[in-house]
Enzyme design. Structure first.
Site, short mmCIF file in Angstrom:
data_model
loop_
_atom_site.label_atom_id
_atom_site.label_comp_id
_atom_site.label_asym_id
_atom_site.label_seq_id
_atom_site.Cartn_x
_atom_site.Cartn_y
_atom_site.Cartn_z
N TYR A 52 0.86 -1.18 0.00
CA TYR A 52 0.00 0.00 0.00
C TYR A 52 0.89 1.23 0.00
O TYR A 52 1.41 1.63 1.05
CB TYR A 52 -0.92 0.00 1.23
N LYS B 250 4.60 -14.05 -0.92
CA LYS B 250 4.84 -14.39 -2.33
C LYS B 250 6.34 -14.44 -2.56
O LYS B 250 6.88 -13.88 -3.52
CB LYS B 250 4.15 -13.37 -3.25
N ASP C 1 -1.52 -16.66 -3.66
CA ASP C 1 -2.46 -17.24 -4.62
C ASP C 1 -2.98 -18.58 -4.14
O ASP C 1 -4.17 -18.87 -4.22
CB ASP C 1 -1.84 -17.35 -6.01
N ASP D 49 -5.53 -7.34 3.41
CA ASP D 49 -6.78 -6.68 3.07
C ASP D 49 -7.64 -7.59 2.20
O ASP D 49 -8.84 -7.79 2.45
CB ASP D 49 -6.48 -5.37 2.34
N ASP E 132 -11.24 -9.60 3.51
CA ASP E 132 -12.53 -9.42 2.85
C ASP E 132 -13.09 -10.77 2.40
O ASP E 132 -14.29 -11.06 2.55
CB ASP E 132 -12.39 -8.50 1.64
#
Length: 364
Positions: free
Chosen positions: A136, A189, A222, A246, A250
Site C-alpha cells: 500500500y 509471495k 495465490d 486486506d 474481505d
C-alpha cells in the site's frame, strides 16, 4: 495499580455511521454494566463530511489532538469518494488515523454465525494484517502518496518492507495465536518477490523461534485464496502484509457470512481503533435498515484489546458479553434485512443489549 477508567472517542463518520456507532455505544455500556466494570467516558469528535462543512477538514487537527488523550475510539464508516475536492483526493480519514497513530496491527476476525448465511459455516479465524507499509504505497512515505508518474503512460508505486515492521506484526500474530488454537499461517509471495516478500517470510519465521508452542505453516498468497475457499476451518491466525491481508480478510468475511458482520480493530502498542470492515452504505442511511453487527463486534474487540493490555478481567468479560449478545440475537432469529430478517437497526440493537446484559461467553 490496574487501570479501570477509560476514555474512548466516538467518530460517527458518514452514511450509516450515525446509526451504527451509537448502537455500539449502547451495547458497550450495557455489557460493561453487566460485567461490573466502570463505565466508559465517551468523547464525540468531528470527522467526515460533517467535519468538512463545519471545520474545513474531514479530520480536523482538534480531533487528532483529542484522540491522543484517549485509550481508543470507535470509527464509523466514511464516504470519502463523495467528498468535494481537494478532500476526495487526500488520504481518507481511516488511512490518516492509521498513519498518524502508527496503528500497525489490523486485526480482522472471521467467525460464522449460527443462524447466519455463511458460505463456510465452520469459519473461525483471524487475519492479522500489517498496516503501515507493504504494497500500500500511501503507507510508505512521510509525505505524499507513494505513487508517481514519470510520464503520462508510466505509473510507479512503492512497496516497502522493513524488519522492524514485520517483527512487530509477527509478534502480535503469535501472541494472538497463543490466546486461540496455537496455530499460525504466514502468507507471502516469496517465490517471486524474493527480496521484499521474502523478507516478510524470513522475519516471521525468525520470530516463530520464540514461540515453540505455536504450530507454523506458510502459503503463497495465490494458493492461500484456494485453501481458504476449500478449508477455511483449518486456519486459526493468518499473518500477512498490508495488501494481501486486506484481500484475504474481505474474502474471509464473505466466507463467514458477509462484510456486514466483519469487525476489526487497528492497534498500536498504546491505543486501538474499532472499525467495521464495510463501507458507509449511503443508499440506506437514515432509514433504520443498517446492520450494526460489524460495528458492535468491533467495539467488543476494542474492549477485549483494552482488557488484555491492562489485565482487566471485567473488560474481557464485557467483550465476551458483546460477542455473545450479537450471536444470541441472530441465533434467536433477530436480524436485519441483509441477513434475511425484518428487524430495524434499533430493534436489533435492543435485542443485543438485552442479551449482553445477561449473557457471557467467548470473545473473538
Amino acid at each position: 495499580m490496574r487501570k479501570t477508567h477509560y476514555r474512548l472517542g466516538v467518530l460517527l463518520g458518514d452514511g450509516i455511521g450515525p446509526e451504527i456507532v451509537p448502537a455500539s455505544v449502547r451495547v458497550v455500556d450495557a455489557a460493561l454494566a453487566a460485567a461490573g466494570a466502570d463505565p466508559v467516558e465517551w468523547q464525540e469528535l468531528p470527522l467526515g463530511a460533517a467535519a468538512i462543512e463545519e471545520h474545513g477538514s474531514a479530520i480536523p487537527s482538534a480531533t487528532l489532538a483529542a484522540l491522543t488523550g484517549t485509550d481508543g475510539w470507535l470509527l464509523g464508516p466514511h464516504d470519502s469518494v463523495a467528498y468535494p475536492e481537494p478532500f476526495r483526493s487526500q488520504l481518507n480519514p481511516s488511512g490518516t488515523l492509521r498513519k498518524h497513530f502508527d496503528l500497525y496491527a489490523n486485526i480482522r476476525p472471521a467467525r460464522a454465525f449460527e443462524g447466519g448465511r455463511a458460505i463456510a459455516p465452520e469459519t473461525d479465524l483471524v487475519i492479522v494484517r500489517e498496516n503501515t507499509e507493504g504494497f500500500y504505497a500511501d503507507r510508505n512515505t512521510f509525505a505524499g502518496t507513494g505513487e508517481f508518474m514519470p510520464s503520462p503512460d508510466v505509473a510507479v508505486a512503492m512497496g516497502v518492507f522493513t524488519r522492524r515492521a514485520v517483527e512487530r506484526i509477527a509478534r502480535a500474530a503469535f501472541e494472538l495465536a497463543r490466546r486461540r488454537r496455537r496455530k499460525l499461517t504466514i502468507v507471502h509471495k516469496a517465490n517471486v518477490l524474493q527480496l521484499s516478500s521474502g523478507l516478510f517470510k524470513r522475519v516471521c519465521l525468525e520470530v516463530a523461534e520464540h514461540y515453540p508452542d505455536v504450530a507454523v505453516d506458510d502459503f503463497h498468497i495465490d494458493a492461500m485464496t484456494v485453501h481458504l475457499l476449500r478449508r477455511a476451518s483449518a486456519f486459526d491466525v493468518v499473518v500477512a502484509e498490508n495488501m494481501f491481508g486486506d484481500i484475504l480478510s474481505d474474502m474471509a468475511g464473505e466466507l463467514a457470512g458477509s462484510l456486514g458482520i466483519a469487525p476489526s480493530v487497528n492497534a498500536s502498542d498504546e491505543r486501538a481503533m474499532a472499525q467495521a470492515a464495510h463501507g458507509s452504505a449511503p443508499d440506506i442511511a437514515g432509514k433504520g435498515l443498517a446492520n450494526p453487527i460489524a460495528m458492535i463486534l468491533s467495539a467488543g474487540m476494542l474492549l477485549d484489546w483494552l482488557g488484555t493490555r491492562h489485565g482487566n478481567r471485567r473488560l474481557a468479560d464485557a467483550a465476551a458479553r458483546v460477542e455473545d449478545g450479537v450471536r444470541s440475537a441472530v441465533r434467536a432469529g433477530v436480524s436485519t434485512r441483509d441477513l434475511g430478517g425484518t428487524a430495524s437497526t434499533r430493534e436489533f440493537t435492543d435485542a443485543v443489549v438485552e442479551s449482553a446484559a445477561t449473557g457471557g461467553g467467548r470473545a473473538w
